[in-house]
Design an enzyme around this catalytic site. Structure first.
Site, short mmCIF file in Angstrom:
data_model
loop_
_atom_site.label_atom_id
_atom_site.label_comp_id
_atom_site.label_asym_id
_atom_site.label_seq_id
_atom_site.Cartn_x
_atom_site.Cartn_y
_atom_site.Cartn_z
N LYS A 187 0.84 -1.21 0.00
CA LYS A 187 0.00 0.00 0.00
C LYS A 187 0.87 1.25 0.00
O LYS A 187 0.69 2.15 -0.81
CB LYS A 187 -0.90 0.00 1.25
CG LYS A 187 -1.59 1.32 1.50
CD LYS A 187 -2.45 1.30 2.76
CE LYS A 187 -1.73 1.67 4.02
NZ LYS A 187 -1.51 3.11 4.26
N ASN A 188 1.83 1.30 0.93
CA ASN A 188 2.59 2.53 1.08
C ASN A 188 3.53 2.80 -0.10
O ASN A 188 3.85 3.95 -0.37
CB ASN A 188 3.38 2.52 2.40
CG ASN A 188 2.46 2.71 3.60
OD1 ASN A 188 1.28 3.03 3.44
ND2 ASN A 188 2.98 2.51 4.80
N CYS A 202 -4.92 8.74 9.60
CA CYS A 202 -5.08 8.02 10.86
C CYS A 202 -4.92 8.95 12.05
O CYS A 202 -4.06 9.84 12.04
CB CYS A 202 -4.01 6.94 10.98
SG CYS A 202 -4.43 5.39 10.20
N ARG A 212 -8.81 0.04 4.33
CA ARG A 212 -7.85 0.99 3.76
C ARG A 212 -6.54 0.28 3.44
O ARG A 212 -5.83 0.69 2.53
CB ARG A 212 -7.56 2.12 4.76
CG ARG A 212 -8.70 3.11 4.93
CD ARG A 212 -8.26 4.27 5.81
NE ARG A 212 -6.92 4.68 5.44
CZ ARG A 212 -6.03 5.19 6.28
NH1 ARG A 212 -6.33 5.36 7.55
NH2 ARG A 212 -4.84 5.54 5.86
N ASP A 237 4.43 0.32 12.10
CA ASP A 237 3.20 -0.24 11.53
C ASP A 237 2.96 -1.70 11.92
O ASP A 237 1.95 -2.28 11.54
CB ASP A 237 3.21 -0.12 9.99
CG ASP A 237 2.94 1.31 9.54
OD1 ASP A 237 2.58 2.15 10.38
OD2 ASP A 237 3.07 1.58 8.32
N ARG A 275 1.11 14.48 13.51
CA ARG A 275 1.51 14.23 12.12
C ARG A 275 1.46 15.47 11.23
O ARG A 275 0.69 15.53 10.26
CB ARG A 275 0.65 13.12 11.52
CG ARG A 275 0.72 11.84 12.29
CD ARG A 275 -0.03 10.74 11.59
NE ARG A 275 0.82 10.02 10.67
CZ ARG A 275 0.38 9.02 9.91
NH1 ARG A 275 -0.86 8.67 9.93
NH2 ARG A 275 1.21 8.39 9.11
C1 UD1 Z 1 4.58 6.62 6.49
C2 UD1 Z 1 3.64 5.47 6.28
C3 UD1 Z 1 3.03 5.03 7.62
C4 UD1 Z 1 4.14 4.72 8.63
C5 UD1 Z 1 5.13 5.88 8.72
C6 UD1 Z 1 6.34 5.57 9.59
C7 UD1 Z 1 2.75 5.92 4.07
C8 UD1 Z 1 1.58 6.28 3.23
N1 UD1 Z 1 2.57 5.89 5.39
O1 UD1 Z 1 3.81 7.70 7.02
O2 UD1 Z 1 2.25 3.86 7.40
O3 UD1 Z 1 3.58 4.51 9.90
O4 UD1 Z 1 5.61 6.24 7.41
O5 UD1 Z 1 6.99 4.45 9.12
O6 UD1 Z 1 3.81 5.59 3.56
N2 UD1 Z 1 6.54 14.28 10.92
C9 UD1 Z 1 6.66 15.62 11.21
N3 UD1 Z 1 6.62 16.51 10.17
C10 UD1 Z 1 6.48 16.11 8.87
C11 UD1 Z 1 6.37 14.72 8.59
C12 UD1 Z 1 6.41 13.83 9.64
O7 UD1 Z 1 6.77 16.01 12.35
O8 UD1 Z 1 6.46 16.95 7.97
C13 UD1 Z 1 6.60 13.28 12.03
C14 UD1 Z 1 5.36 12.44 12.17
O9 UD1 Z 1 4.37 13.09 12.94
C15 UD1 Z 1 5.92 11.20 12.82
C16 UD1 Z 1 7.32 11.07 12.22
O10 UD1 Z 1 7.61 12.35 11.70
O11 UD1 Z 1 6.03 11.40 14.21
C17 UD1 Z 1 7.47 10.05 11.12
O12 UD1 Z 1 6.44 10.24 10.18
P1 UD1 Z 1 6.62 9.89 8.62
O13 UD1 Z 1 7.78 8.98 8.44
O14 UD1 Z 1 6.59 11.16 7.85
O15 UD1 Z 1 5.29 9.10 8.34
P2 UD1 Z 1 4.38 9.17 7.04
O16 UD1 Z 1 5.22 9.38 5.83
O17 UD1 Z 1 3.23 10.06 7.29
#
Ligand code: UD1
Length: 422
Positions: A22-23, A118, A400, A308, A123
């Site tokens: 999915k991701n 979620c 999802r 995850d 986030r």
């Molecule tokens: C992706 C995955 C999700 C997984 C996560 C961590 C997808 C669609 N989703 O989510 O399933 O749980 O990686 O492996 O690929 N953060 C910030 N600012 C930002 C971006 C992130 O503070 O601009 C923080 C987030 O709140 C979190 C951490 O960084 O605490 C890691 O998040 P991130 O790796 O960005 O997760 P996603 O890409 O949203």
């Protein structure tokens, strides 16, 4: 809303095919926006998040056709006629923010609603935005939307993330492929989904070095062309189904499973007393007799233990012999499954980002509520091992991210059925 009813106690035996990730698919699909030639993905998973991304891309003017029962997604962005990703679509799925970098890189402007997704913590998307700013984008936040412009196009720059973000790395990587000059992304995420994205972008003509390491170097090119790319297998679906026989007992072979995608998780299964064996077709998981051992787990960016799989691992440890400590280091509010597991008799103490799980002999079935995607499947896993019936409500989260759960587990002997909402 549909619910899933699980009657626990059956040992599982059989094979489960693992779908495309999915991701990975959710970041490969927006890559179509980088080129006016077709991009075709094979081995795509059949999930509602993929439908949401399809709707989003179509709303921007991309043509998206699915074939072979959804496993092939053919896309073309030759006629983009809208550069605004609307709140009504974006709020359903956080990964929608991934259209921002590609649209901006190709056409110099994009407007994207701030995402929902979620409910597992704040986030924010600040890292995505800072990365694009480092490539010369001008950004304005107005009415819940990010308005991004890059007059004359993006320019290569140095992007240094203060901590690892999967999505921000993906957005920056895609944008950098069309930026003028060289971009260096430091402290980049190393997840297999990023490696898969880099492979696909390279097939489209991008010049990228360093995927799978924490430094990505991208030499911008004038244009990208079409490509066909198979989506890498879903390591989270793989880990989830590895836990099914681990919880119930029995032996299940996960077709397409690969240890290199899930090494840290396999080490913890081994410590818990679960056998993981490589076969010609994938991975075979066997639970030896007796209770599993307690193990401590801390989530980390790849190659560490994936956040995850934390909820599903907790479901296993609820019946371990001893006390396990689970530390959630990626998201600040990702233990919402704990109170639901406690309704089934689990003994869990949550303090901030740490959950202490004292194993009990057996869980008991109960009505429970799915709060997010991975939490919902952890409740199904717990239900497989529990005494009596577990009813998991609000399963739209499950749809999802997991295709045909009832079919896949049912084929191995699980007593599981979906009750359609009236
Ligand atoms: C992706 C995955 C999700 C997984 C996560 C961590 C997808 C669609 N989703 O989510 O399933 O749980 O990686 O492996 O690929 N953060 C910030 N600012 C930002 C971006 C992130 O503070 O601009 C923080 C987030 O709140 C979190 C951490 O960084 O605490 C890691 O998040 P991130 O790796 O960005 O997760 P996603 O890409 O949203």
């Amino acid at each position: 809303m549909d619910s899933i009813v699980v009657t626990g106690g059956a040992k599982l035996h059989g094979q489960i095919p693992i779908a495309g990730a999915k991701n990975a698919c959710l970041t490969l699909m927006p890559a179509t926006l980088l080129s006016d030639e077709p991009l075709t993905l094979t081995n795509a998973p059949r999930l509602s998040d993929i439908k949401t991304m399809t709707t989003l891309l179509q709303s921007l003017g991309a043509e998206v056709t699915t074939m072979q029962d959804g496993q092939v997604i053919a896309m073309s962005s030759h006629a983009l006629n809208n550069h605004t990703a609307d709140y009504d679509i974006v709020r359903k799925m956080r990964a929608s923010i991934l259209v921002l970098g590609p649209m901006l890189a190709r056409d110099g402007h994009a407007v994207v609603s701030l995402p929902g997704g979620c409910a597992i913590g704040a986030r924010p998307v600040d890292l995505h935005l800072k990365a694009l700013e480092a490539m010369g984008a001008e950004l304005e936040l107005k009415d819940g939307y990010v308005h991004a412009t890059a007059k004359g196009g993006l320019k290569g720059g140095t992007v240094e993330f203060p901590f690892v973000s999967v999505g921000a790395t993906e957005n920056a990587l895609m944008a950098a492929t069309l930026a003028k000059g060289t971009t260096v992304i430091k402290n980049a995420a190393r997840e297999p989904e990023i490696v898969d994205l880099a492979h696909c972008l390279r097939k489209m003509g991008a010049q990228i070095e360093g995927e799978g390491t924490s430094t990505l170097t991208i030499q911008g090119v004038d244009r990208l062309h079409g490509a066909t790319h198979p989506v890498v297998i879903d390591r989270i679906e793989l880990g989830t189904y590895m836990l099914a026989p681990a919880i119930t007992g029995g032996t299940v072979e996960l077709l397409g499973g690969r240890i290199d995608l899930i090494g840290a998780f396999c080490e913890k299964l081994d410590a818990a007393g679960i056998s993981v064996e490589e076969t010609d077709a994938g991975l075979k998981i066997t639970r030896k007799n007796g209770r599993v051992n307690a193990v401590d787990v801390a989530t980390e960016p790849f190659p560490g233990f994936p956040t995850d799989l934390q909820a599903q691992m907790m479901a296993l440890l609820c019946t371990a012999d001893g006390t396990s400590v689970l530390e959630e280091k990626i998201f600040e509010n990702r233990f919402m499954h704990a109170p639901e597991l406690m309704r089934m008799g689990a003994q869990i103490d949550v303090h901030g980002g740490t959950a202490t799980v004292t194993g009990v002999e057996r869980l008991k079935g109960a009505p429970v509520m799915a709060t997010d995607l991975r939490a919902s499947v952890s409740l199904i896993l717990a239900g497989l091992a529990a005494e009596g019936e577990t009813v998991v409500n609000r399963v739209y989260h499950l749809d999802r991210g997991y295709e045909r759960v009832e079919e896949k587990l049912g084929a191995c002997g699980a007593k599981i059925e979906r009750i359609q909402a009236a």
